[in-house]
Scaffold this active site. Structure first.
Site, PDB file in Angstrom:
ATOM      1  CG  ASP A  80       2.634  -2.583  -8.279  1.00  0.00           C
ATOM      2  OD1 ASP A  80       2.683  -2.303  -9.489  1.00  0.00           O
ATOM      3  OD2 ASP A  80       1.684  -3.204  -7.758  1.00  0.00           O
ATOM      4  NE  ARG A  89      -4.244  -1.455  -0.063  1.00  0.00           N
ATOM      5  CZ  ARG A  89      -4.315  -2.497  -0.858  1.00  0.00           C
ATOM      6  NH1 ARG A  89      -3.283  -2.819  -1.643  1.00  0.00           N
ATOM      7  NH2 ARG A  89      -5.415  -3.235  -0.897  1.00  0.00           N
ATOM      8  CD  GLU A 121      -2.358   3.233  -5.783  1.00  0.00           C
ATOM      9  OE1 GLU A 121      -3.190   2.370  -6.113  1.00  0.00           O
ATOM     10  OE2 GLU A 121      -1.188   2.961  -5.467  1.00  0.00           O
ATOM     11  CG  HIS A 129      -2.134  -1.026  -7.157  1.00  0.00           C
ATOM     12  ND1 HIS A 129      -2.482  -0.225  -6.094  1.00  0.00           N
ATOM     13  CD2 HIS A 129      -2.289  -2.301  -6.714  1.00  0.00           C
ATOM     14  CE1 HIS A 129      -2.849  -0.977  -5.067  1.00  0.00           C
ATOM     15  NE2 HIS A 129      -2.729  -2.243  -5.426  1.00  0.00           N
TER      16      HIS A 129
END
Length: 343
Positions: free
Chosen positions: A254, A230, A259, A291
């Site tokens: 990632d 996260r 985001e 992600h």
């Protein structure tokens, strides 16, 4: 038939759920994210299906309850974007705790290998028929120390991959246990000793900005940071400062704290408004993916199957360990006296 409003839909989501060909559940797919501005779309449905960047805060919960929504099913493991305290007593919340730990752990290692062996740079060069090796020197993983924060299913798979590379593995977890080839330790020692740190823990008040300005002095100089969990686990401004100060040797991300309005979308024709993310992406020792660590065929099928089963278990009043209860220290080990549901 149970009717479910499905938010933040992408093509791969729709395809995975449509392959189930369920006769008991009908999904209505919406491309928009669930938020205070879009919650009205849930009117007339029995439940909603949400993902990591849907904003299911108290106001959204209250509106869903007003519309008669009985359940929220997350098609992910994390649930920090859902106010589970506000939902308690009103709407049941379910998650998918283990869709594919291999997908995320393998992506974390792929990011690390890409970064330290400069594979992304070599790929770009070779496309221009530039086969020079200057600036592509990396380092061996064998013999290096990796610190893994979070020893759940994904963290455990990642540690096993690291052991296969001959790495020394340190781990930190709220619930340490005996593991072959892994030494559990406290955070301070992990920060001090690790050449590489990989984050595999949930985002909670305790873990928010676990990599932050207070952490920087504790880190080993040149450490590599990997985050496939996260975004809020890392203070992005602190990460940027650590990279500029050469304290942090590189980052593989990632996920990103802000985001929600950026990832999963094509922003290539626009100026990126997030200056911190733009500066991170511009750094030669930072790799950012959007992600996508979960994105394998196996994971998508498992997510769809488990989500459907969560819905069916709820409608049939069956016990389901995937229900989230804010009162429980451990998901799936509810301390209440419920027989089949959390309330």
């Amino acid at each position: 038939m149970v009717k479910v409003a499905f938010f933040d839909t992408k093509n791969y989501d729709r395809e995975a759920f449509e392959r189930l060909n369920s006769k008991e559940v009908a999904f209505k797919f919406f491309e928009t994210k669930l938020s205070e501005d879009t919650v009205e779309l849930a009117k007339g449905y029995d439940g909603v299906c949400v993902f990591v960047n849907d904003n299911v805060n108290q106001n959204v919960i209250d509106k869903l309850y007003e519309y008669g929504i009985c359940f929220i099913v997350l098609r992910c493991a994390g649930y920090n974007n859902v106010d589970v305290t506000a939902a308690f007593g009103k709407i049941h919340v379910f998650r998918v705790p283990a869709y594919s730990p291999y997908a995320v752990a393998e992506h974390a290692m792929a990011l690390l290998l890409t970064s330290i062996r400069r594979i992304h740079k070599a790929y770009i060069r070779s496309r221009d028929f530039n086969f020079s090796l200057n600036g592509l020197t990396g380092f061996d993983l064998h013999g290096k120390t990796v610190g893994v924060i979070g020893a759940g299913k994904i963290g455990t798979v990642f540690m096993n991959i690291c052991k296969g590379f001959g790495m020394n593995v340190l781990a930190y977890d709220r619930f340490p246990r005996e593991m072959d080839g892994v030494r559990f330790t406290d955070l301070d020692e992990l920060f001090k000793e690790s050449d590489i740190i990989s984050l595999h823990c949930p985002l909670t008040e305790e873990t928010k900005h676990i990599i932050g300005f207070d952490t920087l002095p504790k880190l080993k100089k040149g450490v590599m940071i990997i985050n496939t969990s996260r975004g809020g686990l890392i203070d992005a401004e602190a990460l940027l400062q650590g990279i500029k100060d050469r304290k942090i040797g590189g980052a593989c991300l990632d996920v990103y704290e802000e985001e929600a309005d950026i990832f999963f979308n094509d922003n290539s024709g626009h100026i990126l408004g997030d200056d911190v993310l733009a500066r991170l992406i511009s750094m030669p020792n930072v790799i950012v993916t959007s992600h996508q660590a979960f994105l394998t065929q196996e994971a998508l099928d498992n997510i769809a199957g488990t989500t459907l089963q969560n819905i069916l278990d709820f409608t049939e009043n069956k016990d389901n360990d995937n229900e989230i209860c804010y009162r429980c220290a451990n998901i799936g080990k509810c301390k209440s006296s419920r027989k089949s549901k959390c309330f």
